[in-house]
Every structure is written in C-alpha cells, then in structure tokens.
Design an enzyme around this catalytic site. Structure first.
Site, mmCIF file in Angstrom:
data_model
loop_
_atom_site.group_PDB
_atom_site.id
_atom_site.type_symbol
_atom_site.label_atom_id
_atom_site.label_comp_id
_atom_site.label_asym_id
_atom_site.label_seq_id
_atom_site.Cartn_x
_atom_site.Cartn_y
_atom_site.Cartn_z
ATOM 1 C CG ASP A 1 -5.350 3.057 2.313
ATOM 2 O OD1 ASP A 1 -6.475 3.038 1.780
ATOM 3 O OD2 ASP A 1 -4.470 2.206 2.051
ATOM 4 C CB SER B 1 -0.938 0.006 1.210
ATOM 5 O OG SER B 1 -0.215 0.195 2.412
ATOM 6 C CG ASP C 1 -12.108 4.519 16.130
ATOM 7 O OD1 ASP C 1 -11.747 4.754 14.959
ATOM 8 O OD2 ASP C 1 -13.276 4.204 16.421
ATOM 9 C CB CYS D 1 -1.885 -1.003 11.663
ATOM 10 S SG CYS D 1 -1.522 -2.753 11.706
ATOM 11 N N PRO D 2 0.043 -1.572 8.890
ATOM 12 C CG PRO D 2 1.364 -3.049 7.627
ATOM 13 C CD PRO D 2 -0.014 -2.407 7.671
ATOM 14 N N GLY D 3 1.934 0.363 8.461
ATOM 15 C CA GLY D 3 2.806 1.517 8.265
ATOM 16 C C GLY D 3 3.190 1.803 6.831
ATOM 17 N N GLY D 4 2.431 1.276 5.872
ATOM 18 C CA GLY D 4 2.765 1.505 4.464
ATOM 19 C C GLY D 4 2.784 2.970 4.081
ATOM 20 C CE LYS E 1 -9.882 1.487 1.311
ATOM 21 N NZ LYS E 1 -8.545 1.330 0.706
ATOM 22 C CG ASP F 1 -4.304 0.868 12.866
ATOM 23 O OD1 ASP F 1 -4.791 -0.066 13.539
ATOM 24 O OD2 ASP F 1 -4.502 0.984 11.643
#
EC number: 2.1.1.186
Length: 362
Positions: A276, A187, A259, A220-223, A305, A239
């Site tokens: 994202d 991502s 959150d 998460c995870p940090g892209g 989305k 996250d």
C-alpha cells in the site's frame, strides 16, 4: 425487470457507469445509464424488459470494480403515499416468489442516511406484507433471492431482487468492520476488508493461516502488517520509516529499512505479498509483475492510487497490462479488483499465482 441498480461510492458514479455500460454491452444487453454525481448509485436501464434479469444472472458482482452491490429493479416508485408505503411496494414485487431475505436500504450519502430510521421502521410491516403475498418466505434463507427496496429520497424507492450467490452479503454492500484499538493506523481496515472481499471464510482458514511468511512493502507504521500478524504470519516489513513498537514486540515482524521498489526477499518461501504505497499505479503494477515473474509470492493484495479523471479507463488499462505480461511469461493466475468501502481514491487488487506442484510456502 429492466433496471439494474448499482451501489457505489459517492463521487464515483461516472466510473461505475462507464464500467456497467461496457460490461453490459459485452453481454449483448443494450441500455443506457442514468446517474447524478454524488448520488452514490447508478441505474442501467435496459432496452429489453428482462435485461436486468439477464445481468444479475450472467454478470458476476465480483468482476465489477466500482459496484458494491447490484440488484434488478422495476420502475422508480415515486410519490409513495404516506398512509400506505407497503401496498405499492408489495404490488411492484408481485412477480417474485419465495425470496429468502428483505433489505430496506439507502444509498451511502449523508442525505440518504437521514432515511435510515424510516427504513428500519418500514421493514417490519413490509416484511409481513411480502410474506403474505408469497414474495418472501416465512423463514429467512441464504439460498433464495434477496429482495431489495432502496429509498433514494422521501417517498421514492427502487424495488427488486438480487441472487444470493451473486450478491454482497452486506447491507448496502458495506462490511461493518471495527477498528482495533491497538492497530497502528486506520489503513489496517483496508487489508482486513480485502481479505473478506477476495477470500471466503473457509479460504481464509487455509490461505491466511498461522505460520505463513509474508512481505509488506511500504509497511510503515504497520497498518497492513498488523493484519498479517493478527492472523499468525511471520512478516518482513519493508520501509525506511519507523514501525509500530508493539508490532515489533510480537516477535513476528522483521523490519527491513529499505526501498520497497528495490527490496528482494532473502527467503523464497513467501506466501503473501501486500503493498500500500503512495506511488503512481503503473509503477506499483510493474513491481507486482516483477515479483510474480520472479516467483517471489503466491498471493498478493496491493493498492493502486487513482487519477482524478478517467479512473475506470486507467484501472482497466493497468489490469489488462498485468494480465498480458503474466500470460506472456506463462504464469497461471487469477486476478480481482475492487473499490472497497475503506478505499478512498484507490482500488485494491488481489492477484493469486497458482504454484508449481511440490512448492512449499510453510
């Protein structure tokens, strides 16, 4: 020329078609759409013989969500003779003069990509033929129109031109980005592409510079955090899930287990907000509106989305709503939206809030 050729992602032809039909109508350029599902391109055939020439001048590619690239084209060149592909193509472009570049392309489908080797082989003799005819300059120029020849099948091609200031700099409209070995997820490429799509290199140097503060909602995870860190920013990663350990070791990331929809930045000098999250697009849009109204960021890049059906309509409604709400709150802004190459069933939005004088984000 009467045809406008638009490259898009395979499976998104209907969305690209609906968009160009509406936008061309707004410019009083009548016509109709020709497309097939999974062809990865759309033809808008104008009623006026010069309709496509008008569109490439007056319709900004950057304002189109689903088109990666576009060019004005003549009629389909079909049954091009194997012994001479060059001659008919050069003849069809006789009206062009002193163009600066040639691109021999295909739509972005597996079937069309089988023609890639042929296209590369054809490029050299075709370039020579176009130079001889005067359609192409002897030396490349990025200030002159670009000649496009797009093969949609064996012996079948559309030929035409785009204007260099209203055209993607990338072959087929697709940026070639490398996945960094230490990036936490693929991502990461989405945000990397987004920065290049919405900001020039010069703008990135000043607006994506080291020392700026950023917030990544749903990190998460940090892209996406990775791209901010790579550019020297200090990042609040929000996250409930775990972050990539290597990112945390940089000292540029503070992880907030919270959150994203409830998080409030502890510091009010955030420049970039990125998001994202796999959520309903309207809910993400409302979150971005709230952050904008509160003055919690200067620029944002976020993904929406897409639903399975009526994707163009859904995106249009959401963008119009964002615009209306920000305008009601007397917020000056600039907004762009693109279906990027590294996006799948989503679009990426760039929202730039013009700041009050004297506000510092350093």
């Amino acid at each position: 020329m009467k045809n406008l050729f638009l490259f898009c992602r395979s499976g998104y032809e209907k969305d690209c078609a609906a968009e160009i039909q509406q936008r061309a109508t707004e410019l009083n350029v009548g016509g109709f759409v020709k497309t097939n599902i999974n062809d990865a391109y759309v033809i808008y055939q104008c009623f006026d013989d010069n309709g496509a020439d008008t569109l490439v001048k007056e319709l900004a590619l950057s304002s189109l969500v689903f088109a990666r690239q576009m060019f004005a084209a003549g009629e389909l060149l079909s049954d091009l003779p194997e012994q001479d592909r060059v001659g008919p193509i050069v003849a069809s472009l006789a009206a062009l003069s002193k163009c600066g570049e040639l691109r021999v392309e295909t739509p972005d489908t597996n079937e069309a990509k089988e023609l890639s080797a042929f296209c590369r082989k054809l490029t050299v003799p075709l370039r020579q033929g176009l130079k001889k005819s005067g359609a192409l300059l002897n030396a490349e120029s990025d200030r002159r129109p670009i000649i496009h020849v797009c093969f949609i099948g064996p012996g079948k091609a559309y030929a035409g031109y785009s204007l260099s200031h209203n055209s993607s700099p990338h072959f087929m409209g697709i940026p070639r980005l490398r996945m960094a070995a230490d990036a936490p997820s693929r991502s990461s490429l989405k945000l990397d592409e987004a920065f290049g799509a919405f900001l020039t290199k010069e703008e990135q140097e000043t607006r994506c510079r080291s020392g700026l503060n950023a917030v990544d909602l749903g990190a998460c995870p940090g892209g996406w955090t990775y791209q901010l860190v790579r550019r020297g920013m200090m990042v609040a990663a929000v996250d409930n899930g775990p972050m990539d350990p290597k990112l945390m070791e940089t000292g540029q990331v503070k992880h907030y287990r919270a959150d994203g929809f409830r998080f409030e930045p502890p510091r009010k000098n955030v420049y970039w907000l990125v998001c994202d999250m796999v959520e309903k697009p309207a809910r993400v849009a409302e979150l971005m509106e709230a952050w904008a109204i509160n003055g919690w960021f200067k620029e944002a890049i976020f993904n929406l989305k897409l639903p399975m059906k009526s994707r163009y309509k859904e995106v249009s409604v959401i963008l119009e709503t964002i615009g209306a709400i920000l305008t009601e709150n007397e917020i000056d802004f600039k907004m762009q939206c693109k279906h990027l190459y590294h996006d799948r069933d989503e679009v990426t939005v760039h929202l730039w809030i013009f700041p009050e004088k004297g506000v510092s984000y350093a």
